[in-house]
Scaffold this active site. Structure first.
Site, PDB file in Angstrom:
ATOM      1  CB  SER A 150       2.637  -6.204  -6.901  1.00 46.39           C
ATOM      2  OG  SER A 150       3.318  -7.429  -6.826  1.00 46.39           O
TER       3      SER A 150
ATOM      4  CG  ASP B 249       9.212  -3.573  -3.671  1.00 48.14           C
ATOM      5  OD1 ASP B 249       9.216  -4.822  -3.691  1.00 48.14           O
ATOM      6  OD2 ASP B 249       8.263  -2.888  -4.065  1.00 48.14           O
TER       7      ASP B 249
END
Length: 226
Positions: free
Chosen positions: A96, A154
């Site tokens: 991330s 995602d």
């Protein structure tokens, strides 16, 4: 095995920035901590803050990423100088936000001192981090050493918005069945766009959030090892 932890709490909408360095006789790994996508939703989608100048003066990067890396980079350099005692190989990694910082740390090190180029950069669910100019400069030095993993729908790798920000190359795409590919199949790309257009891809139960969890990346990668 020796360890070094770096932490900084910045004044912008990141709860904190942390890096963890592990050193052995043959390898050093510097890992940057990620954050929950719901915590950075507004920040990732905010295009009002001008980008910052990229490492070595090459291109531009998202201002928040630049500030986050700036807050810990001196300590990361100090840890590396202390721990790299015998020419160990060097790897950056992160999930991330941590993926963006791993990529930028590798870029900064290479562009400011090519002799310190990382041996590998592995990111998971990395958001778009920089413009095309920096992406190309990064690729010239580190393209063959970069692995940017994206798990199906995602949502984080789809942000911040194009065309200001883009991805570096080195994509490794995990499809809906958990199979790893060296590129994103056309049908999966279409699926991602549909997911991105749904009502709230940041909802905790959405596919865009479930696919972002690091545990799901690990599960898929373990499946491909067989």
């Amino acid at each position: 095995m020796r360890h070094h932890r770096t932490r900084f709490t910045p004044p912008f909408p990141l709860q904190d920035t942390q890096a963890y360095t592990m050193a052995g006789d043959r390898m050093i790994v510097i890992a940057f901590r990620g954050t929950e996508p719901t915590q950075i939703k507004d920040w990732l989608t905010d295009a009002s803050t001008p980008p910052a100048t990229g490492p070595g003066g090459s291109g531009h990067v998202h201002y928040g990423f630049a500030e986050a890396l700036r807050s810990v980079y001196p300590d990361v350099e100090a840890a590396l100088e202390d721990l790299r005692t015998d020419g160990q190989t060097l790897y950056f990694t992160g999930h991330s936000l941590g993926g963006a910082l791993a990529m930028l740390a590798g870029a900064r090190m290479y562009l400011e001192d090519p002799n310190l180029a990382a041996d590998g950069i592995y990111t998971f669910g990395q958001p778009r981090t920089c413009d095309v100019v920096l992406a190309e400069a990064f690729h010239r030095g580190l393209g063959g050493r970069t692995y940017r993993f994206v798990n199906n729908n995602d949502i984080v790798p789809q942000l911040p918005p194009e065309p200001v920000f883009t991805h570096v190359r080195g994509l490794r795409y995990i499809d809906s069945k958990g199979k790893l590919h060296d590129s994103m199949p056309m049908f999966s790309a279409l699926t991602d766009r549909i997911a991105g257009a749904s009502a709230d891809v940041f909802a905790p139960a959405s596919d865009g959030i479930r696919d972002h969890f690091m545990r799901n990346y690990l599960k898929a990668l373990e499946q491909n090892l067989g």
